[in-house]
Design a protein around this motif. Structure first.
Motif, PDB file in Angstrom:
ATOM      1  N   THR A  40       0.802  -1.218   0.000  1.00  0.00           N
ATOM      2  CA  THR A  40       0.000   0.000   0.000  1.00  0.00           C
ATOM      3  C   THR A  40       0.837   1.272   0.000  1.00  0.00           C
ATOM      4  OG1 THR A  40      -0.113   0.114   2.419  1.00  0.00           O
ATOM      5  CG2 THR A  40      -1.797  -1.235   1.293  1.00  0.00           C
ATOM      6  N   GLY A  41       2.082   1.171   0.433  1.00  0.00           N
ATOM      7  CA  GLY A  41       2.910   2.363   0.584  1.00  0.00           C
ATOM      8  C   GLY A  41       2.508   3.218   1.764  1.00  0.00           C
ATOM      9  N   GLN A  42       1.638   2.703   2.620  1.00  0.00           N
ATOM     10  CA  GLN A  42       1.138   3.452   3.764  1.00  0.00           C
ATOM     11  C   GLN A  42       1.623   2.833   5.079  1.00  0.00           C
ATOM     12  OE1 GLN A  42      -3.114   3.620   3.464  1.00  0.00           O
ATOM     13  NE2 GLN A  42      -3.098   4.804   1.562  1.00  0.00           N
ATOM     14  N   GLY A  43       1.616   3.650   6.105  1.00  0.00           N
ATOM     15  CA  GLY A  43       1.950   3.165   7.437  1.00  0.00           C
ATOM     16  C   GLY A  43       0.703   2.645   8.119  1.00  0.00           C
ATOM     17  N   ASP A  44       0.170   1.533   7.596  1.00  0.00           N
ATOM     18  CA  ASP A  44      -1.044   0.949   8.152  1.00  0.00           C
ATOM     19  C   ASP A  44      -0.686   0.054   9.342  1.00  0.00           C
ATOM     20  OD1 ASP A  44       0.014  -1.361   6.938  1.00  0.00           O
ATOM     21  OD2 ASP A  44      -1.151  -0.991   5.114  1.00  0.00           O
ATOM     22  N   PHE A  45      -1.710  -0.501   9.972  1.00  0.00           N
ATOM     23  CA  PHE A  45      -1.458  -1.267  11.193  1.00  0.00           C
ATOM     24  C   PHE A  45      -0.525  -2.435  10.954  1.00  0.00           C
ATOM     25  CE2 PHE A  45      -2.436  -5.023  13.740  1.00  0.00           C
ATOM     26  CZ  PHE A  45      -2.016  -4.558  14.983  1.00  0.00           C
ATOM     27  N   SER A  46      -0.748  -3.208   9.893  1.00  0.00           N
ATOM     28  CA  SER A  46       0.084  -4.392   9.655  1.00  0.00           C
ATOM     29  C   SER A  46       1.543  -4.006   9.470  1.00  0.00           C
ATOM     30  CB  SER A  46      -0.426  -5.158   8.431  1.00  0.00           C
ATOM     31  OG  SER A  46      -1.664  -5.771   8.708  1.00  0.00           O
ATOM     32  N   THR A  47       1.784  -2.866   8.834  1.00  0.00           N
ATOM     33  CA  THR A  47       3.168  -2.426   8.636  1.00  0.00           C
ATOM     34  C   THR A  47       3.773  -1.957   9.945  1.00  0.00           C
ATOM     35  OG1 THR A  47       2.529  -1.762   6.401  1.00  0.00           O
ATOM     36  CG2 THR A  47       4.645  -0.956   7.230  1.00  0.00           C
ATOM     37  N   TRP A  48       3.009  -1.181  10.727  1.00  0.00           N
ATOM     38  CA  TRP A  48       3.471  -0.823  12.078  1.00  0.00           C
ATOM     39  C   TRP A  48       3.862  -2.090  12.858  1.00  0.00           C
ATOM     40  CZ3 TRP A  48       4.968   3.501  14.266  1.00  0.00           C
ATOM     41  CH2 TRP A  48       4.440   4.740  13.910  1.00  0.00           C
ATOM     42  N   ALA A  49       2.976  -3.082  12.830  1.00  0.00           N
ATOM     43  CA  ALA A  49       3.212  -4.285  13.628  1.00  0.00           C
ATOM     44  C   ALA A  49       4.497  -4.990  13.195  1.00  0.00           C
ATOM     45  CB  ALA A  49       2.017  -5.229  13.499  1.00  0.00           C
ATOM     46  N   SER A  50       4.728  -5.090  11.875  1.00  0.00           N
ATOM     47  CA  SER A  50       5.951  -5.748  11.403  1.00  0.00           C
ATOM     48  C   SER A  50       7.197  -4.964  11.768  1.00  0.00           C
ATOM     49  CB  SER A  50       5.887  -5.947   9.880  1.00  0.00           C
ATOM     50  OG  SER A  50       4.993  -6.986   9.552  1.00  0.00           O
ATOM     51  N   LEU A  51       7.076  -3.660  11.919  1.00  0.00           N
ATOM     52  CA  LEU A  51       8.233  -2.847  12.309  1.00  0.00           C
ATOM     53  C   LEU A  51       8.530  -2.945  13.803  1.00  0.00           C
ATOM     54  CD1 LEU A  51       7.550   0.449  10.282  1.00  0.00           C
ATOM     55  CD2 LEU A  51       9.274  -1.297   9.782  1.00  0.00           C
ATOM     56  N   LEU A  52       7.491  -3.178  14.613  1.00  0.00           N
ATOM     57  CA  LEU A  52       7.651  -3.053  16.060  1.00  0.00           C
ATOM     58  C   LEU A  52       7.848  -4.368  16.802  1.00  0.00           C
ATOM     59  CD1 LEU A  52       4.929  -0.333  16.775  1.00  0.00           C
ATOM     60  CD2 LEU A  52       7.416  -0.017  16.777  1.00  0.00           C
ATOM     61  N   VAL A  53       7.353  -5.473  16.237  1.00  0.00           N
ATOM     62  CA  VAL A  53       7.427  -6.744  16.958  1.00  0.00           C
ATOM     63  C   VAL A  53       7.668  -7.866  15.954  1.00  0.00           C
ATOM     64  CG1 VAL A  53       4.925  -7.156  16.866  1.00  0.00           C
ATOM     65  CG2 VAL A  53       6.278  -8.142  18.731  1.00  0.00           C
ATOM     66  N   SER A  54       8.407  -8.887  16.361  1.00  0.00           N
ATOM     67  CA  SER A  54       8.867  -9.891  15.401  1.00  0.00           C
ATOM     68  C   SER A  54       7.717 -10.612  14.706  1.00  0.00           C
ATOM     69  CB  SER A  54       9.796 -10.894  16.088  1.00  0.00           C
ATOM     70  OG  SER A  54       9.125 -11.613  17.114  1.00  0.00           O
ATOM     71  N   TYR A  55       6.627 -10.937  15.425  1.00  0.00           N
ATOM     72  CA  TYR A  55       5.567 -11.706  14.794  1.00  0.00           C
ATOM     73  C   TYR A  55       4.612 -10.850  13.973  1.00  0.00           C
ATOM     74  CZ  TYR A  55       3.399 -10.318  19.254  1.00  0.00           C
ATOM     75  OH  TYR A  55       2.966  -9.608  20.345  1.00  0.00           O
ATOM     76  N   GLY A  56       4.698  -9.527  14.099  1.00  0.00           N
ATOM     77  CA  GLY A  56       3.888  -8.643  13.291  1.00  0.00           C
ATOM     78  C   GLY A  56       2.403  -8.766  13.583  1.00  0.00           C
ATOM     79  N   ASP A  57       1.596  -8.585  12.559  1.00  0.00           N
ATOM     80  CA  ASP A  57       0.144  -8.655  12.669  1.00  0.00           C
ATOM     81  C   ASP A  57      -0.275 -10.120  12.690  1.00  0.00           C
ATOM     82  OD1 ASP A  57      -2.584  -8.509  12.467  1.00  0.00           O
ATOM     83  OD2 ASP A  57      -2.619  -7.446  10.538  1.00  0.00           O
ATOM     84  N   GLN A  58      -0.694 -10.587  13.858  1.00  0.00           N
ATOM     85  CA  GLN A  58      -1.031 -12.008  13.997  1.00  0.00           C
ATOM     86  C   GLN A  58      -2.407 -12.358  13.443  1.00  0.00           C
ATOM     87  OE1 GLN A  58       0.007 -12.443  18.290  1.00  0.00           O
ATOM     88  NE2 GLN A  58       1.497 -13.954  17.567  1.00  0.00           N
ATOM     89  N   ASP A  59      -3.128 -11.373  12.947  1.00  0.00           N
ATOM     90  CA  ASP A  59      -4.388 -11.657  12.261  1.00  0.00           C
ATOM     91  C   ASP A  59      -4.166 -12.012  10.796  1.00  0.00           C
ATOM     92  OD1 ASP A  59      -5.887 -11.198  14.547  1.00  0.00           O
ATOM     93  OD2 ASP A  59      -6.112  -9.054  14.136  1.00  0.00           O
ATOM     94  N   ARG A  60      -2.915 -11.922  10.350  1.00  0.00           N
ATOM     95  CA  ARG A  60      -2.616 -12.275   8.966  1.00  0.00           C
ATOM     96  C   ARG A  60      -2.870 -13.758   8.706  1.00  0.00           C
ATOM     97  NH1 ARG A  60       3.513 -10.889   8.208  1.00  0.00           N
ATOM     98  NH2 ARG A  60       3.527 -11.287  10.469  1.00  0.00           N
ATOM     99  N   SER A  61      -3.144 -14.061   7.464  1.00  0.00           N
ATOM    100  CA  SER A  61      -3.161 -15.464   7.047  1.00  0.00           C
ATOM    101  C   SER A  61      -1.767 -15.814   6.544  1.00  0.00           C
ATOM    102  CB  SER A  61      -4.190 -15.698   5.948  1.00  0.00           C
ATOM    103  OG  SER A  61      -3.902 -14.889   4.825  1.00  0.00           O
ATOM    104  N   GLY A  62      -1.494 -17.087   6.457  1.00  0.00           N
ATOM    105  CA  GLY A  62      -0.208 -17.548   5.952  1.00  0.00           C
ATOM    106  C   GLY A  62      -0.397 -18.739   5.045  1.00  0.00           C
ATOM    107  N   GLU A  63       0.482 -18.909   4.097  1.00  0.00           N
ATOM    108  CA  GLU A  63       0.373 -20.019   3.167  1.00  0.00           C
ATOM    109  C   GLU A  63       1.086 -21.277   3.658  1.00  0.00           C
ATOM    110  OE1 GLU A  63      -0.141 -18.040  -1.217  1.00  0.00           O
ATOM    111  OE2 GLU A  63       1.907 -18.338  -0.488  1.00  0.00           O
ATOM    112  N   ALA A  64       1.721 -21.187   4.816  1.00  0.00           N
ATOM    113  CA  ALA A  64       2.464 -22.341   5.344  1.00  0.00           C
ATOM    114  C   ALA A  64       2.080 -22.579   6.795  1.00  0.00           C
ATOM    115  CB  ALA A  64       3.965 -22.111   5.220  1.00  0.00           C
TER     116      ALA A  64
END
Length: 737
Positions: free
Chosen positions: A268-292
């Motif tokens: 998105t090029g924006q400082g949205d929540f998921s991007t904040w989370a990835s910058l601040l904590v190792s696991y990032g946004d834990q509401d994300r889905s994953g392919e593995a």
């Protein structure tokens, strides 16, 4: 290089406070924690604290605040108190005015210079020493860039100090240009302060309040102010090429897109929540889905359907289960890989024994792990080119990575190379482990244990450049028969596992005689392994060369060893390993001891026990092992009296004289060991009965028990595992022909 002024400071604290504070430091002119601890204790002594500590904690800060909120020429209470400050300045690399006990202009200038380096001169100007600055003085933090530190990171560190040092729980962080756990926590505190959290509420933990607040502070091109400063600071600390800024420019937006692409977020090029989370904590946004995903439950058809419905493509499964009594589905189960493939899923293998502390990692253990994983991968049917992820499942400090983990992965690399490069290595672990193992060339991709956000190896380190799987959260998916608890992993595409497999090998297939075509390679590989752990092929100071030991304990008696293996359901590798290892250790002193036993018995009738024969077994152990096996019906024979010198010597002499009897005795000792070594002075826990599919922990236990229970037996058993896995490799090839 020694610093004479630091040496002067060390001499001062020893002479003035050593007996008072209960510690003395080496006067070596080198700044180190011991000197800083001693100065901290000296300060506590001056403040009237009776229970002294190395820690400059809340009590020390509180008493300084109440007694000496601003230390200067007018308020410093004594010359020695001032000398503590001057000593700290010298240890930090500033001028301490010769430890003259005077808070003079030189001391004031040094304190002012240090505060400027800390970034707090704007909020705490001048040469007065305040409590938090004093705390920063008496530690090992640097306030100038060191060891190639980044000026951009230093600017963030200085800004954080200057902007938030007035808050209750914010203490001065280093300004050395390096990201770290403390810096990461300080950025989280700063975010919480900006969210309006009160002192005592803000705690540097990425909790629900912080998450909710960040969702209200999305940034985009054109945004300005402190929130942009915090966001750009997070980008810098994650090693993104941006400037520390208060304006969200188009160039910052471009860098955000690159970061989002790298960590697999929506671009998105924006400082949205998921991007904040990835910058601040190792696991990032834990509401994300994953392919593995990865887990310890069998992938049944119903569970596979659940995973496919959730968008899962790649499944991580364990090659072995080191503990047969725990997590019975942890390792790949019979038919499971076929089920995975039939549902269009792909599998990436994980190899993990216990490995939860540094003691489980060494070069020799890495060699054993590499071969064990290759053996197990072949057993399951993983094809050539599969990447095996080797686990480091603990918070390894940097020195433990250097001393233990890197040699371990060198051993893994050497083992896989010696195995013909059939499989390649990946690493599972905290970010710092993955980064360093990859940089050392021992891994081709990383499986990052980012759920362990509190690990020192995650907090303050960027996502490794070679990450393949990023473990972010545990979830239970599906219902009924399809329910499964798994760890969700984001996948980068750098590793895609395997989607088709060779037929598995039967783990309970009996051993057979060695194929003539493998014996040369078997000898070469075992000799090379022994060389790698310090045993030269020519024997060195020991009595026998490698070829002689291999011939006596493997090649010359293969028919006998095969017969014993089939009769007792015991892997040939157990007999071969114990006999070969012991024979490689025989030295001239052992041979002299054998001669002494024979001479003494023939002269006096007394038996002085000593390990003998190619399996280096003592008379009493041999008698106890044979007696036990006879009593259990494993073998027929005469029960001997372990209290009789004549009986002990008779069996000892057979072990000494006959390689065949010695090898049979090795087999008896392993059977005795599996049953807990009854009658021995140090009886052991009973294992599962002897079987062909023993888990690695059981194999290790038998190898260790053969030698004894002391530290040397433990250490040698770890090394013997490397021999065992090589023996098993070639025995497995032979029985599969």
């Amino acid at each position: 290089m020694a610093d004479e002024m630091v040496r002067l400071a060390q001499r001062f604290v020893n002479q003035t406070y050593g007996s008072r504070i209960g510690m003395f430091v080496e006067e070596d002119g080198q700044t180190g924690w011991s000197t800083m601890f001693a100065l901290t204790r000296a300060l506590q002594y001056e403040l009237g604290i009776t229970s002294l500590s190395d820690n400059f904690g809340p009590t020390t800060v509180s008493l300084l605040q109440s007694q000496y909120p601003r230390l200067n020429a007018s308020t410093v209470p004594s010359d020695d108190f001032c000398r503590i400050i001057q000593s700290g300045l010298y240890c930090k690399g500033y001028d301490g005015s010769g430890l003259d006990g005077s808070y003079n202009s030189r001391v004031q200038d040094s304190v002012a210079e240090m505060k400027s380096d800390m970034g707090v001169a704007g909020t705490d100007p001048g040469g007065d020493l305040t409590p938090k600055v004093f705390k920063g003085l008496l530690n090992m933090d640097a306030y100038v860039t060191v060891n190639g530190g980044s000026d951009s990171i230093r600017s963030v560190q200085q800004w954080l100090n200057g902007r938030f040092v007035g808050r209750q729980d914010f203490f001065i962080i280093p300004c050395d240009g390096h990201h770290s756990r403390n810096v990461a926590k300080s950025l989280l505190l700063a975010v919480q302060y900006m969210l309006g959290m009160a002192d005592g509420v803000a705690n540097g933990v990425f909790g629900p309040g912080t998450k909710a607040g960040l969702r209200e502070h999305s940034l985009s091109t054109g945004s300005t102010g402190t929130w942009v400063q915090l966001f750009s600071a997070g980008m810098i600390l994650n090693q993104r090429p941006v400037s520390f800024t208060s304006s969200f420019t188009s160039s910052l937006a471009d860098a955000v897109r690159d970061f989002q692409s790298f960590v697999k977020l929506p671009i998105t090029g924006q400082g949205d929540f998921s991007t904040w989370a990835s910058l601040l904590v190792s696991y990032g946004d834990q509401d994300r889905s994953g392919e593995a995903c990865d887990g310890v439950k069998t992938i049944t058809a119903a569970r596979a359907q659940t995973l496919v419905a959730q968008g899962i493509k790649y499944v991580g499964r364990y090659l072995t289960n080191p503990d047969p009594t725990d997590l019975p589905e942890k390792a790949v189960q019979p038919g499971e890989l076929g089920t995975i493939a039939a549902h269009g899923l792909r599998c990436f293998p994980i190899y993990q024994t216990y490995g939860r502390s540094a003691v489980g990692f060494s070069y020799a253990q890495g060699r054993a792990a590499g071969q064990a994983a290759a053996n197990a991968a072949r057993d399951h049917g993983f094809r050539r080119g599969t990447r095996i992820f080797f686990a480091v499942d603990f918070d390894a400090y940097d020195y433990e990575i250097t001393d233990n983990v890197l040699p371990h992965f060198k051993g893994i690399s050497d083992a896989l190379a010696a195995d013909g490069g059939y499989y390649t290595a990946g690493v599972y672990g905290p970010r710092n482990v993955c980064i360093r193992v990859g940089e050392a060339g021992h891994s081709g991709a990383s499986f990052v244990s980012d759920m362990s956000s509190g690990f020192s190896g995650n907090f303050g380190y960027p996502l490794p450049a070679d990450w393949a799987y990023d473990q972010i959260v545990t979830r239970t998916l599906g219902a009924g028969d399809g329910s499964i608890n798994i760890d969700i992993n984001v996948a980068s595409g750098r590793d895609t596992g395997q989607g088709s497999f060779d037929p598995p090998r039967n783990p309970t297939q009996p051993d057979s005689v060695l194929e003539p075509s493998v014996t040369g390679a078997m000898s070469t590989d075992i000799g090379a392994y022994m060389e790698s752990i310090g045993f030269p092929l020519d024997g060195g100071t020991r009595s026998y060369q490698h070829w002689k030991c291999y011939d006596s304990t493997v090649a010359a008696h293969d028919d006998l060893i095969t017969e014993l293996s089939v009769r007792y359901g015991m892997r040939k590798a157990l007999i071969q390993t114990s006999a070969y290892w012991e024979m490689r250790h025989i030295d001239p002193m052992d041979e002299l001891a054998d001669l002494s036993v024979i001479t003494t018995y023939n002269t006096t009738g007394e038996f002085n026990d000593h390990s003998t024969g190619i399996g280096q077994c003592g008379g009493k152990s041999a008698v106890l092992a044979w007696n036990h096996c006879i009593s259990k019906g494993y073998v027929s024979g005469q029960i001997r009296d372990p209290g009789s010198d004549d009986d002990l010597y008779a069996v000892w002499k057979q072990v000494h004289d006959s390689e065949e009897f010695a090898l049979r005795t090795v087999c008896m000792v392993h059977l005795w060991g599996a049953d807990g070594k009854p009658g021995d002075a140090k009886q052991e826990e009973v294992l599962r009965s002897m079987r062909l599919d023993y888990a690695e922990s059981e194999v290790y236990e038998l190898l260790r028990r053969y030698q004894g229970s002391g530290d040397q037996a433990v250490e040698d058993a770890r090394k013997r595992m490397g021999v065992y896995q090589l023996m098993e490799k070639y025995n497995a090839i032979s029985r599969s022909v």
